[in-house]
Design a protein around this motif. Structure first.
Motif, mmCIF file in Angstrom:
data_model
loop_
_atom_site.group_PDB
_atom_site.id
_atom_site.type_symbol
_atom_site.label_atom_id
_atom_site.label_comp_id
_atom_site.label_asym_id
_atom_site.label_seq_id
_atom_site.Cartn_x
_atom_site.Cartn_y
_atom_site.Cartn_z
ATOM 1 N N UNK A 1 -1.854 -20.307 -35.633
ATOM 2 C CA UNK A 1 -2.647 -19.091 -35.443
ATOM 3 C C UNK A 1 -2.063 -17.944 -36.269
ATOM 4 N N UNK A 2 -0.764 -17.763 -36.165
ATOM 5 C CA UNK A 2 -0.127 -16.658 -36.888
ATOM 6 C C UNK A 2 -0.235 -16.857 -38.393
ATOM 7 N N UNK B 1 -5.969 -5.169 -38.334
ATOM 8 C CA UNK B 1 -6.572 -5.885 -37.207
ATOM 9 C C UNK B 1 -8.018 -5.471 -36.992
ATOM 10 N N UNK B 2 -8.824 -6.439 -36.564
ATOM 11 C CA UNK B 2 -10.242 -6.204 -36.292
ATOM 12 C C UNK B 2 -10.606 -6.826 -34.958
ATOM 13 N N UNK C 1 -7.840 -17.691 -34.132
ATOM 14 C CA UNK C 1 -6.627 -17.951 -33.366
ATOM 15 C C UNK C 1 -6.787 -18.986 -32.257
ATOM 16 N N UNK D 1 0.557 -21.851 -31.657
ATOM 17 C CA UNK D 1 0.951 -20.472 -31.954
ATOM 18 C C UNK D 1 1.241 -20.282 -33.442
ATOM 19 N N UNK D 2 2.011 -21.171 -34.010
ATOM 20 C CA UNK D 2 2.372 -21.088 -35.421
ATOM 21 C C UNK D 2 1.145 -21.084 -36.320
ATOM 22 N N UNK E 1 -0.227 -8.135 -36.660
ATOM 23 C CA UNK E 1 0.016 -6.720 -36.949
ATOM 24 C C UNK E 1 1.511 -6.438 -36.981
ATOM 25 N N UNK E 2 2.189 -6.542 -35.837
ATOM 26 C CA UNK E 2 3.630 -6.300 -35.861
ATOM 27 C C UNK E 2 4.389 -7.269 -36.773
ATOM 28 N N UNK F 1 -8.189 -10.943 -36.416
ATOM 29 C CA UNK F 1 -8.286 -10.527 -35.015
ATOM 30 C C UNK F 1 -6.977 -10.777 -34.272
ATOM 31 N N UNK F 2 -6.059 -11.527 -34.866
ATOM 32 C CA UNK F 2 -4.837 -11.939 -34.170
ATOM 33 C C UNK F 2 -3.823 -10.795 -34.130
ATOM 34 N N UNK F 3 -3.649 -10.201 -32.963
ATOM 35 C CA UNK F 3 -2.853 -8.979 -32.839
ATOM 36 C C UNK F 3 -1.431 -9.168 -33.349
ATOM 37 N N UNK F 4 -0.821 -10.284 -33.010
ATOM 38 C CA UNK F 4 0.588 -10.503 -33.368
ATOM 39 C C UNK F 4 0.829 -10.377 -34.873
#
Lengths: 449, 449
Positions: free
Chosen positions: A167-168, A195-196, A158, A164-165, A188-189, A183-186
């Motif tokens: 990374x996601x 996630x790790x 990330x 931002x784009x 998840x939702x 590892x990128x939390x976003x």
């Protein structure tokens, strides 16, 4: 204005061309296709991705009042043209290869049939969306093929992804290609991707003693104990892990793993494995990160390094060895007439098309690019995904697309699975060759006129 | 959840570490710095950018209810920790090099002083923001230095930039470095950047005759007549432009320019220039685009190609020869104690710092990285930009930052202005060397403990 959905995230020439089409009342049906002209030297195949984001963009395409006002105030456009833009929606048809489908140079992976202004306006953002995710998933697929059997790959990139784009969508693309998670939390939702993650060097450094850092972390996150051991001295830290283990075990906390992030990772892994095993921690696995790509993964495989999982970051998220694809979105037909650009080095195939894939014992053997309506046999790769501006059928889940990608990779011929160069036969049908010649005669006339 | 402002656009380990700090009540003051470990081989200097977006991110840092709910539902965190996150804001201090400032390896371009959890949480997105824009502006600055004197450079790269963010910030970064503008429309309303653009090949192809396409366009956009002439045959199209000109002139429309986008651009430009001049169109300029980067620009300069402006796309927007920087955000002090990571190949300088620049007749001669509070003379490059979580002073305009960048480039020594490798002296002060040795003794103890 929302950057990610705004029709103003486009090249100015799309709007000036639309102005031209508007003035000349050119609204007949156009066919455009998206394809890659040439694969990067370091890619034997590409994998399609980005379609879901594109469909969402097209279904919602609309200028907001604020955007229209900005266009009016810019002084570049007459008010009747701005009024016309206010009513503009995408009402066209789209055929495409599903996300996760493998493809090669010159094969259209997406075909748009729509009134000319609509098909034109979407060009820049369509390329921006498909290019990024196709590039990323193709890099991730190479990592999957090169990685030691059964190892777990996680996207760690990330921070150095291009914004931002990127990374996601690196998280999404790598998961699509078969990674275990990110590892990128976003992510998840946004996509339900696993996630790790555990700790960085700063966590160790902030504590007075390395062992205190390990213990603090283990007690705060008892189900997620993977300790970073390279901050000061890797093997010395592995010994500390062995010493700490019984104290944690007494409280029911197991040390799941350790992570190495610098130095000769395979060499450190072997030493650390011995220390852990000698200390009774044979269930504690080793993760590695730091400048890993498909070549390093193949190296770990060759060396049988005792590493169970890999965090793959910058080189994946930036597709660093091939940070762009030579791709294009080109007009192939207008008002029922096939078209072809003949700019030097950028020649292309005209007309509506279909791509067929042939198999031999379940392994891909060749593709044929044909005119739409031809029936050369094989599997038709372009499928209807939008009709009249709306999605056809239900949206596939990411899990379904991931399974499709895995099935696709399973059909890849052995030479293409390696990291060295290998080619794959892509034929052009006779009917398409004939059409190309016919259009060339028109084009030559054009130049003469 | 908004991707671009969400604190969930982070690495999971930031949250698990925060959980650890929370459990251990570690909230003392931490100092982190952002720096580049090593310049890419193809960069003699870097230029700082991204600070404005970062300050905006930090000023607004806050978890939304939806984000907190997602964290609670994830099962990874206890509810008291989630409650703690609900109240978390950035209340720290930031010192940084202004956007447009030149810098080199090991020099902190940004220093954060804040309670440990805050300074930690922001790491991933801080790097994501600063890395992208610094990488882009540094590539754009090289293009500016290599381009023929007086030529006009325009960012054309949106389509192959890595997503929406990268596209927008490539427009901003290239303008900051001195480009005349961008084709990316959104950069107009977002940043007031001048926009450029006329037509694509599809516009030509959609018309029955190339000349019709030229005329339609000129009448729709009479103030913006730059005609793309390489769709079929470049020189033949230039002749058509000459033939069309009087008919447009009669209606008060001037043909401002023509654009070449394929083939040997310098060679075509010479031929087209002759055709235009012979046809009386000596005021019509030539623009070029297609795979242009700083090396091609230097080539055009060497060849004295008659080209007035350049559209620079993919290679700029992806920084294709150096698609990432080896950068890091590292803890240098916690609770008043200097800290240092010593992982192999990733050693760094501890403690709070300032960077000083020395000049010789207005040209940069050397830099010194010093401890905060030292006074080695020279210009201090790190300036206070946030105090207590709020911006210091007023926000500079993009025009002001662009002027600062231009002044910086004017101080660059001649060897660093070229495309070949060249180095620049960066010294470490004695006091900082002594601190590093003192911290090393601590670190060695750490490893032994």
């Amino acid at each position: 204005m929302d950057l990610r959905s705004s029709p103003l995230l486009t090249d100015l020439y799309q709007l000036t061309m639309l102005d031209g089409y508007f003035e000349a009342a050119m609204e007949e049906t156009a066919v455009f296709e998206f394809f890659v002209r040439k694969l990067p030297d370091s890619r034997n195949f590409l994998m399609a991705a980005g379609l879901e984001q594109l469909i969402e963009f097209l279904e919602n395409l609309q200028f907001t009042k604020e955007e229209l006002q900005w266009l009016a105030d810019s002084g570049r456009f007459r008010s009747d043209f701005v009024d016309y833009l206010a009513g503009l929606r995408f009402t066209g048809d789209v055929d495409a290869m599903l996300e996760g489908t493998l493809f090669f140079a010159d094969e259209p992976i997406l075909q748009v049939v729509a009134p000319l202004p609509q098909a034109q306006l979407i060009e820049s953002r369509l390329i921006n969306i498909l290019h990024l995710q196709t590039m990323l998933v193709s890099k991730a697929a190479r990592c999957m093929l090169a990685a030691p059997e059964g190892s777990l790959l996680v996207d760690f990139g990330m921070r150095r992804a291009h914004g931002a784009d990127a990374a996601l969508y690196a998280a999404r693309a790598s998961y699509l290609a078969g990674f275990a998670g990110t590892a990128t939390v976003y992510a998840g939702p946004a996509f339900g991707i696993p996630l790790y993650g555990t700790m960085a060097h700063s966590f160790i450094q902030a504590h007075a003693r390395e062992t205190d850092a390990f213990e603090t972390f283990a007690r705060a996150q008892p189900d997620n104990v993977i300790l970073l051991i390279d901050t000061y001295d890797t093997e010395a830290a592995a010994e500390k892990v062995v010493q700490l283990a019984p104290r944690l075990q007494a409280d029911g906390i197991a040390i799941k793993g350790v992570r190495l992030d610098s130095g000769d990772l395979a060499e450190h892994a072997r030493k650390v494995r011995k220390i852990l095993d000698a200390g009774g921690l044979d269930q504690t696995v080793i993760f590695a990160s730091g400048d890993i790509d498909e070549h390093k993964l193949a190296d770990f495989e060759n060396q049988s390094a005792p590493i169970s999982g890999f965090g793959i970051g910058t080189r994946l998220d930036t597709s660093s060895d091939a940070p762009y694809l030579n791709c294009a979105y080109k007009l192939t037909e207008y008002a029922g007439q096939a078209r072809r650009k003949r700019s030097e080095g950028k020649e292309m195939l005209p007309g509506r098309k279909q791509v067929f894939r042939h198999y031999d014992n379940g392994i891909m053997s060749s593709d044929t690019i044909a005119r739409e309506g031809e029936e050369p046999g094989g599997e038709a790769l372009l499928q209807p995904v939008m009709r009249g501006g709306k999605r056809v059928g239900r949206r596939p889940t990411l899990a379904e697309s991931r399974e499709h990608a895995a099935r696709q990779l399973a059909t890849l011929p052995a030479p293409l699975r390696g990291l060295g160069p290998a080619s794959y036969p892509v034929h052009v049908s006779n009917a398409l060759k004939e059409l190309t010649e016919a259009v060339d005669r028109f084009v030559t006339d054009q130049a003469r006129q």
